[in-house]
Design a protein around this motif. Sequence first.
Motif, PDB file in Angstrom:
ATOM      1  N   HIS A  74       0.878  -1.172   0.000  1.00  0.00           N
ATOM      2  CA  HIS A  74       0.000   0.000   0.000  1.00  0.00           C
ATOM      3  C   HIS A  74       0.915   1.221   0.000  1.00  0.00           C
ATOM      4  N   LYS A  87      -4.016  -6.747   1.157  1.00  0.00           N
ATOM      5  CA  LYS A  87      -4.136  -5.309   0.962  1.00  0.00           C
ATOM      6  C   LYS A  87      -4.780  -4.630   2.160  1.00  0.00           C
ATOM      7  N   ARG A  94      -3.090  -1.663   4.203  1.00  0.00           N
ATOM      8  CA  ARG A  94      -3.717  -0.335   4.278  1.00  0.00           C
ATOM      9  C   ARG A  94      -3.951   0.074   5.723  1.00  0.00           C
ATOM     10  N   ASP A 116     -10.373  -3.045  -1.289  1.00  0.00           N
ATOM     11  CA  ASP A 116      -9.020  -3.562  -1.075  1.00  0.00           C
ATOM     12  C   ASP A 116      -8.699  -4.728  -2.003  1.00  0.00           C
TER      13      ASP A 116
END
Length: 707
Positions: free
Chosen positions: A281, A387, A391, A496
């Motif tokens: 990310h 992800k 994040r 995501d």
Amino acid sequence: MSVSASTNFKHVSYLWDEAKAASLAGDEVALLIYRSNLLGADLRLTNYGGGNTSCKVMSTDPLTGKQTEVMWVKGSGGDLGTLKKSGLAALYVERLRALENIYRGIEFEDEMVELFNHCIFDLSSKAPSIDTPLHGFLPFKHIDHLHPDAAIAIAAAKDGKKITQELFNGTIGWVEWQRPGFDLGLKLRQCLNENPGIRGIMLGSHGLFTWGDTAYESYINTLEVIERCAAYLEENYGKKRPVFGGARSQPAPKEIRLQQAAALAPVLRGLCSGYTRMVGHFTDDDRVLQFINSNDLDRLAPMGTSCPDHFLRTKISPLVLNLQPTEDLSDVAKLKEKLAPQFDAYRKMYADYYNTCKHPNSPAMRDANPVVILYPGIGMFTFSKDKQTARVAAEFYINAINVMKGAEAVSEYTSLPRQEAFNIEYWLLEEAKLQRMPKPKPLSGRIALITGSAGGIGKAIAKRFADEGACVVINDNDAGRLEAAKADFGKGYSSDVFATAVLDVTSSADIRNAFKTAALAFGGVDLVVNCAGLSISKPIEEHTEKDWDLLYDVLVKGQFLVTQAGVEIMRKQDIGGDVLNIVSKNALMSGPNNAGYGSAKAAQLHLSRLNAAELGKDRIRVNVVNPDAVIADSKIWEGAWAEGRAKAYGIKVEELPGFYAKRTLLNEVILPEDIASACFAFVGGLLNKSTGNVLNVDGGVATAFVR
């Protein structure tokens, strides 16, 4: 909604809706969930998955028929913003408090967690968390435990206790840092007993406890305390000294930041993926840029975070890259030569931290690679197993930046001592939680770019890969079709899981942009599926040069250019990869009115073999799936191709599906999902030593057999 209340807050969001709350009147558990969702909706109040809330109600004991006090509290895991009743644990308050009679002291803290299960009131409720006694030993009907940046900034300040006392005139208590657990619950009760009438308790380096007799009173109390903390910080920013000691340098322009980040992300991803394949990310949030370009970066970054929730997500400290914002990143070998020692130094630091702090019964050392990587002038990269986790790690580190900023404004920032940090990270209860996590899906940690994935075969492949755990970059040369696919994916998958890019495979600029999207959104790419295509069916005398060029540009040149760009990123990562080419049975079988399309497909097939032979040394596998007559949701079959094939076989267009099925050995209609399954078979883990192969998914067409 109370207008007067909503206008009193500048640093937090007042979201209470009186009509909504009135509809829940009489149901304290429903009001707890409502309040929790409001608190979780404002990231200034708490971070994703952080904090917990509770309420105590009188209920009928199913064993005795008598009224008994029951505590409903957020259970293990979960998130306040999305909390539902199924995420709460319900316990007998009397039984929970009675555990004090058998508590053997802080050295035996962990054994108490199992005993919480003997206090369960609702057998279908969530497992109790380690914070359960922190709520249980306080007498209030509604309690909020949050991790607001503004409060933690004071809690993590060197003079935090004194500041808290002066700021709230003694109405907020203070409990020194201690790992959450049964003993901390007793400490909270002691603090309340020694300071009757207080409205909350600050936990050193950790967070905030606030309460009320009703859900609304608790909500307002929480907002008011956090608002006061935030206002105090704002009053002091820049008073003592410039924020973070002032700017050491200015961030690069936005376009340069994104360009550098996209070029660097795959290299960083490869360096971080030695233990397990990571997803990345990137953010160049203004708060990040202020911190990474400051004079205090070198002093504060190595200190790490204070709040345990921050620390567990971001690791002991970030890796600050020794790279210039204008660094030439084009020479990958030279870049890796410069970065490798920096990663080695970080891994050594982490190993030393583990070996110095470990206990005889500590779990084995986990991945020594950094989670947070700071690139001065450019931004912040975070890497994790998927992800969402990457994040969220970035969000938590921004929380940590806010905490450092506030603490430095009013005092001096202090982080958790290394030993305390280790005791949290390698806590046996945390390890047990990790061991209980679901087994990763086959494509977890993998990133796929499937050309032509807004419909038909490409869309089916993208969905199958996403279902199996991959992140996918959906793309199409038709912006309208891509928007429709984006809306469709948004219904079934979180943001995501997928990103989108307009991609015409004949455009080098589009191809670069699509892979840039993959790098910025997820850190790179592992699976490239060449699926974009078109079909032209004409007799040789009607075939134009324009037809020929279009077919070869899209099918052959497009496959080549996309593969070339994908391989460049895979080599940067140096963790292998897969190229899958969706070709056709026409690559092997001759038929009428098909000179351009069939020969282009044959070129695609042989190009696949050539690429497989060349890329094996890079651990990049290249394989082919040959479909036939996949009509469902296919743009190819919307126009002249279907008419051309029907004419070639002397039948009507509507008769094509049945015609194609009947000519197969299995008498089957081929669906996009069938091709997706074949693609997954190649990349799902069972065929990792297979390259240069062709898998026919055509129902069985003997004339198209490879051998």
